[in-house]
Design an enzyme around this catalytic site. Sequence first.
Site, PDB file in Angstrom:
ATOM      1  N   LYS A   1       0.831  -1.203   0.000  1.00  0.00           N
ATOM      2  CA  LYS A   1       0.000   0.000   0.000  1.00  0.00           C
ATOM      3  C   LYS A   1       0.864   1.250   0.000  1.00  0.00           C
ATOM      4  O   LYS A   1       0.508   2.278  -0.580  1.00  0.00           O
ATOM      5  CB  LYS A   1      -0.937  -0.015   1.204  1.00  0.00           C
TER       6      LYS A   1
ATOM      7  N   GLY B   1      -8.432  -7.152   3.019  1.00  0.00           N
ATOM      8  CA  GLY B   1      -9.468  -7.947   3.657  1.00  0.00           C
ATOM      9  C   GLY B   1      -9.775  -7.537   5.073  1.00  0.00           C
ATOM     10  O   GLY B   1     -10.347  -8.303   5.842  1.00  0.00           O
TER      11      GLY B   1
ATOM     12  N   GLU C   1      -9.237   0.019  -6.660  1.00  0.00           N
ATOM     13  CA  GLU C   1     -10.257   0.397  -5.690  1.00  0.00           C
ATOM     14  C   GLU C   1     -10.121   1.874  -5.328  1.00  0.00           C
ATOM     15  O   GLU C   1      -9.017   2.385  -5.126  1.00  0.00           O
ATOM     16  CB  GLU C   1     -10.144  -0.474  -4.443  1.00  0.00           C
TER      17      GLU C   1
ATOM     18  N   ARG D   1      -5.347  -9.517  -9.003  1.00  0.00           N
ATOM     19  CA  ARG D   1      -5.925 -10.853  -9.139  1.00  0.00           C
ATOM     20  C   ARG D   1      -7.390 -10.720  -9.537  1.00  0.00           C
ATOM     21  O   ARG D   1      -7.902  -9.610  -9.664  1.00  0.00           O
ATOM     22  CB  ARG D   1      -5.833 -11.594  -7.805  1.00  0.00           C
TER      23      ARG D   1
END
Length: 661
Positions: A116, A164, A275, A292
């Site tokens: 990130k 996640g 995102e 992915r």
Amino acid sequence: MLTKLLIANRGEIAVRIIRTARQLGYRTVAVYSEADRDALHVLAADEAVAIGPAPVAASYLNMEAVIDAAKKTGADAIHPGYGFLSENARFAAACKRAGLTFVGPPEHAIELMGSKRRSKIAMKAAGVPVVPGFENADASDDELIAAADSIGYPLMIKASAGGGGRGMRLVHRGQTLAEEIQRARSEARNAFGDGELILEKAVIEPRHIEIQVFADQHGNAVYLGERDCSIQRRHQKVVEESPSPFVTPDLRRAMGEAAVKATLACQYEGAGTVEFLVDKNRNFYFLEMNTRLQVEHPVTELVTGQDLVAWQLAVAEGRPLPLTQDEIQLRGHAIEVRLYAEDPAHGFTPQTGPLHLFQPAVTEGIRIDTGVQSGDTVTPFYDPMLAKVIAFGQCRDDARRRLLRALTDTVIFGVTTNRYFLSRIIADPVFGAGEATTAFLDQGFANDPSMRPTDVSILDLVLAGTILYQGETTGANWSNSLATAVPLRLAIDGAGFEVQVQCNGQSIQVRHGDDVHAITLVELTGHHLCFIDKGVRHVCQYQREANRLYLQPFGRSLCVTDHTHQPAVASGVTGSGRLQASMDGSIIEVRVAAGDPVQHGDTLVILEAMKMEHPIKADRNGRVSQLHATKGDQVKRHQVLVELAIEDDVAQNPPSQEIET
């Protein structure tokens, strides 16, 4: 030309990849752990290879075992699915060294976007808007604390290496920052093997919008619309849909072009998802790129009419993208929910155990992606997702209506699931109006009945009593004469109920205290109760397993335990002082010792399960009288870990101490 594909994954995504691969003529190879020996993905593949014990580190994360399985079976390509090794740059490189085609992006892109911190720096350089924050390399706790003051609160702590929701914390004030950094770093190390953290300014009540991108080996890149993933719990997605009810055509174009810019900047190949967080004024900020196939890719497939796994395989073989940007059109609407073995009424704790019956409701416009079937066991070793239920319609209301019916009609007996919780979200007027943000579950939906222990009605007791009464009568058929009332002692969600059941012909009457209710029995088969209540005919699915009765009345799920023939025992109460494991898992930290004083709410033990950390907290003030947990222990659900005593009990019965000699 590739001919044989090994799927380095399990569950629904492995089954889904095998489906497309077989349709395209590829031979398929599954890999499995000891816990998955009879799993659906193993049965679906042409060949299967055991790769190790149940823990993921010894099986699905064992790169050497996976590559050896490919060599052993003659596979020439490996598809990693999502999770596990899918975003592991070392694995992509190892596949290449072994002469295997990795169905995914090159290792340099995985490595860059897997951080990130580094990806944000790269996106800034590429002109993609990012959330303000602090992303220094290997920042210490002190550096993060110092940077937080300049960013301002609220802010997000994020694990640089993962996603996640793991290693992620929302912090509203500085007093809790140090502890939250410690917890996030620990969780990040356990989940990703990397404790590096970054900080970001929290965008309050945003939309979480992601763009599906694809790039080939010839410099072409496109975007295939957006997915709205705003409804989340603990930063994990619950509902996803395409197109977003919030996104305008201009915003879609701007975000899509920014996503393609990000894709080209890292020399990407294959399927990826960029995102973004989008504020109420439709300003958007880069969040991360997932290198992915996404869990929620089916909604994009339904609105574009494209098979994204087929696209992945085509790109991996060196072919150009099947469509240009101008040829990609969005038609209709799709909504997906993630059906989990978890208990929304008790903190969404993951559930383990047998899946006695699983009957998805597949009708027009409904797609079910699953990796389980009736008779399987949900284990503590892997993510507890049972299936994805996806609905398609010509408009959003059509898709929503179909999804709501599919959830209501899907039959699941055994483990507790979030089925009712999902149906309540889809039926909620805020969601229906397309106004749900990432704050939806924590705000207007927080007091929904699906998120608290079951409110048992007298009709619920009548249904349970009707089914259990059959087991109390001597004959196989119902008596047509007035029968003596049969007493039953039942437990539902921890609450006890003493009822009297009486049959008079087809009328079944149940008394609980002063409440009396009767129904007319129409039909009772092995799994099907048809009855008339207040002039309306209904059907309730059920299943009996030993002394447990599973019911699905009116879209809800109930588990009734019949204690009629068991000795009466005192039921557990709040503040009992007996602290139990909330699920199967591993003890990673014990914060107390025998004799220590504790306050209500103190974290005493931390349990790791389903790749998340779960604190076990004191349910009352007192002292530790018995400690049954040690770091590293593997424990079962409901196993007692800590026993607390009030001060008087401690004074009379001091905790035992081992004496060193």
